[in-house]
Design a protein around this motif. Structure first.
Motif, PDB file in Angstrom:
ATOM      1  N   GLU A   7       0.840  -1.192   0.000  1.00  0.00           N
ATOM      2  CA  GLU A   7       0.000   0.000   0.000  1.00  0.00           C
ATOM      3  C   GLU A   7       0.874   1.240   0.000  1.00  0.00           C
ATOM      4  OE1 GLU A   7      -2.923   0.019   3.030  1.00  0.00           O
ATOM      5  OE2 GLU A   7      -3.724  -1.932   2.471  1.00  0.00           O
ATOM      6  N   ARG A   8       0.484   2.209  -0.798  1.00  0.00           N
ATOM      7  CA  ARG A   8       1.341   3.378  -0.940  1.00  0.00           C
ATOM      8  C   ARG A   8       1.278   4.237   0.315  1.00  0.00           C
ATOM      9  NH1 ARG A   8      -2.461   6.753  -5.125  1.00  0.00           N
ATOM     10  NH2 ARG A   8      -3.829   7.655  -3.582  1.00  0.00           N
ATOM     11  N   PRO A   9       2.363   4.931   0.639  1.00  0.00           N
ATOM     12  CA  PRO A   9       2.356   5.801   1.807  1.00  0.00           C
ATOM     13  C   PRO A   9       1.432   6.991   1.580  1.00  0.00           C
ATOM     14  CG  PRO A   9       4.351   6.116   0.526  1.00  0.00           C
ATOM     15  CD  PRO A   9       3.633   4.937  -0.074  1.00  0.00           C
ATOM     16  N   THR A  10       0.977   7.582   2.668  1.00  0.00           N
ATOM     17  CA  THR A  10       0.081   8.729   2.577  1.00  0.00           C
ATOM     18  C   THR A  10       0.856  10.012   2.800  1.00  0.00           C
ATOM     19  OG1 THR A  10      -1.759   7.398   3.397  1.00  0.00           O
ATOM     20  CG2 THR A  10      -2.000   9.783   3.506  1.00  0.00           C
ATOM     21  N   LEU A  11       0.783  10.925   1.838  1.00  0.00           N
ATOM     22  CA  LEU A  11       1.413  12.225   1.961  1.00  0.00           C
ATOM     23  C   LEU A  11       0.378  13.248   2.417  1.00  0.00           C
ATOM     24  CD1 LEU A  11       3.522  12.419  -1.340  1.00  0.00           C
ATOM     25  CD2 LEU A  11       4.194  11.464   0.866  1.00  0.00           C
ATOM     26  N   THR A  12       0.862  14.293   3.078  1.00  0.00           N
ATOM     27  CA  THR A  12      -0.030  15.407   3.363  1.00  0.00           C
ATOM     28  C   THR A  12      -0.323  16.138   2.050  1.00  0.00           C
ATOM     29  OG1 THR A  12       1.752  16.990   3.726  1.00  0.00           O
ATOM     30  CG2 THR A  12       1.043  15.684   5.628  1.00  0.00           C
ATOM     31  N   ARG A  13      -1.342  16.981   2.079  1.00  0.00           N
ATOM     32  CA  ARG A  13      -1.696  17.734   0.867  1.00  0.00           C
ATOM     33  C   ARG A  13      -0.529  18.581   0.389  1.00  0.00           C
ATOM     34  NH1 ARG A  13      -6.394  18.644  -1.576  1.00  0.00           N
ATOM     35  NH2 ARG A  13      -7.437  17.529   0.124  1.00  0.00           N
ATOM     36  N   ARG A  14       0.180  19.215   1.315  1.00  0.00           N
ATOM     37  CA  ARG A  14       1.306  20.062   0.923  1.00  0.00           C
ATOM     38  C   ARG A  14       2.454  19.234   0.368  1.00  0.00           C
ATOM     39  NH1 ARG A  14       1.201  24.996  -0.642  1.00  0.00           N
ATOM     40  NH2 ARG A  14       0.770  26.096   1.301  1.00  0.00           N
ATOM     41  N   GLU A  15       2.722  18.075   0.975  1.00  0.00           N
ATOM     42  CA  GLU A  15       3.770  17.205   0.447  1.00  0.00           C
ATOM     43  C   GLU A  15       3.425  16.746  -0.967  1.00  0.00           C
ATOM     44  OE1 GLU A  15       5.480  15.143   4.571  1.00  0.00           O
ATOM     45  OE2 GLU A  15       3.790  14.250   3.498  1.00  0.00           O
ATOM     46  N   TYR A  16       2.154  16.455  -1.197  1.00  0.00           N
ATOM     47  CA  TYR A  16       1.739  16.048  -2.535  1.00  0.00           C
ATOM     48  C   TYR A  16       1.970  17.190  -3.537  1.00  0.00           C
ATOM     49  CZ  TYR A  16      -1.155  14.368  -6.375  1.00  0.00           C
ATOM     50  OH  TYR A  16      -1.604  13.965  -7.596  1.00  0.00           O
ATOM     51  N   GLU A  17       1.650  18.420  -3.148  1.00  0.00           N
ATOM     52  CA  GLU A  17       1.866  19.567  -4.029  1.00  0.00           C
ATOM     53  C   GLU A  17       3.350  19.741  -4.327  1.00  0.00           C
ATOM     54  OE1 GLU A  17      -1.953  22.255  -2.497  1.00  0.00           O
ATOM     55  OE2 GLU A  17       0.054  22.598  -1.686  1.00  0.00           O
ATOM     56  N   VAL A  18       4.184  19.591  -3.309  1.00  0.00           N
ATOM     57  CA  VAL A  18       5.632  19.709  -3.514  1.00  0.00           C
ATOM     58  C   VAL A  18       6.126  18.612  -4.447  1.00  0.00           C
ATOM     59  CG1 VAL A  18       7.883  19.508  -2.373  1.00  0.00           C
ATOM     60  CG2 VAL A  18       6.070  20.887  -1.320  1.00  0.00           C
ATOM     61  N   LEU A  19       5.674  17.385  -4.219  1.00  0.00           N
ATOM     62  CA  LEU A  19       6.101  16.274  -5.066  1.00  0.00           C
ATOM     63  C   LEU A  19       5.672  16.485  -6.513  1.00  0.00           C
ATOM     64  CD1 LEU A  19       7.363  13.467  -5.304  1.00  0.00           C
ATOM     65  CD2 LEU A  19       5.145  12.493  -4.693  1.00  0.00           C
ATOM     66  N   THR A  20       4.467  16.989  -6.721  1.00  0.00           N
ATOM     67  CA  THR A  20       3.986  17.243  -8.079  1.00  0.00           C
ATOM     68  C   THR A  20       4.858  18.269  -8.791  1.00  0.00           C
ATOM     69  OG1 THR A  20       1.699  16.756  -7.424  1.00  0.00           O
ATOM     70  CG2 THR A  20       2.007  18.019  -9.448  1.00  0.00           C
ATOM     71  N   LEU A  21       5.251  19.323  -8.089  1.00  0.00           N
ATOM     72  CA  LEU A  21       6.101  20.352  -8.687  1.00  0.00           C
ATOM     73  C   LEU A  21       7.511  19.825  -8.938  1.00  0.00           C
ATOM     74  CD1 LEU A  21       4.888  23.442  -6.628  1.00  0.00           C
ATOM     75  CD2 LEU A  21       4.397  22.924  -9.031  1.00  0.00           C
ATOM     76  N   ILE A  22       7.999  18.989  -8.034  1.00  0.00           N
ATOM     77  CA  ILE A  22       9.306  18.370  -8.259  1.00  0.00           C
ATOM     78  C   ILE A  22       9.265  17.503  -9.512  1.00  0.00           C
ATOM     79  CG2 ILE A  22      10.921  16.635  -7.367  1.00  0.00           C
ATOM     80  CD1 ILE A  22      10.313  17.661  -4.557  1.00  0.00           C
TER      81      ILE A  22
END
Length: 212
Positions: free
Chosen positions: A140-155
């Motif tokens: 199962e994939r780890p759960t990111l916070t909303r902000r972490e997801y936004e950072v990962l998307t931009l990266i």
């Protein structure tokens, strides 16, 4: 053990591969305490098969129902139905698992599991009415916070920390903190590795609905 006079659970299968259908038929037929009812290889006849056979357990290849539409339809019609998802490697991540369970799938097991493991999941599902095979739970994939997801998307779009900070209107130090959290949760070596792992697991395809 089943209560006296209670029929053995009836098992049916929806899978596109004839050899797989043949194999499960043979496995169930030689297993005491189970009844084989039938199978089909396509979604068009799945609803009719269910209406005709009324199985207690229905095993469904995740390739045929990746979004859980069939599961939701059948469970709405038959709330007692116990659906077991036969999970292909491409769907062995938390996004599929969450979608399947929300749609009414009771249990999941790898489609390539050994016969004994599939029988164990069937038995556990009958006993507890729900089971996630440990091999899949580990994926199962780890759960990111909303902000972490936004950072990962931009990266993933190729932005460096300063550009990410500018886009999100936060400090570079805040971005670095989020990146550290992403690397830790994904067990990634670096930013590039994190992006690669996120795409492979489906994390970047899951969208904000999968976030904390």
């Amino acid at each position: 053990m089943l209560p006296p006079g209670r029929p053995a659970p009836g098992v049916a299968l929806i899978d596109p591969v004839p050899l797989y259908r043949e194999g499960l038929w043979s496995l169930v037929r030689r297993t005491p305490g189970l009844r084989w009812l039938g199978s089909t290889g396509d979604l068009h006849s799945a609803v009719r098969m269910h209406a005709r056979l009324r199985p207690d357990l229905l095993l469904v290849d995740s390739l045929l129902d990746p979004a859980g539409h069939l599961a939701r339809l059948l469970v709405d019609r038959d709330p007692a139905l116990m659906i077991i998802g036969l999970v292909r490697d491409a769907h062995a991540h938390g996004n599929y698992m969450t979608t399947a369970m929300d749609a009414g799938v009771r249990s999941v097991v790898s489609r390539s599991a050994q016969p004994g493991e599939i029988l164990r999941v069937i038995a556990e599902t009958c006993r507890s009415r729900g089971f996630v095979h440990p091999d899949l739970r580990a994926k199962e994939r780890p759960t990111l916070t909303r902000r972490e997801y936004e950072v990962l998307t931009l990266i993933a779009e190729g932005l460096e920390n300063q550009r990410v900070a500018d886009e999100l209107v936060v400090s570079v130090e805040t971005v670095r903190t989020h990146v550290k959290g992403i690397l830790r949760k994904l067990s990634a070596r670096d930013r590039t590795h994190a992006v690669s792992l996120a795409y492979r697991s489906g994390l970047l395809l899951g969208g904000p609905s999968a976030l904390e």
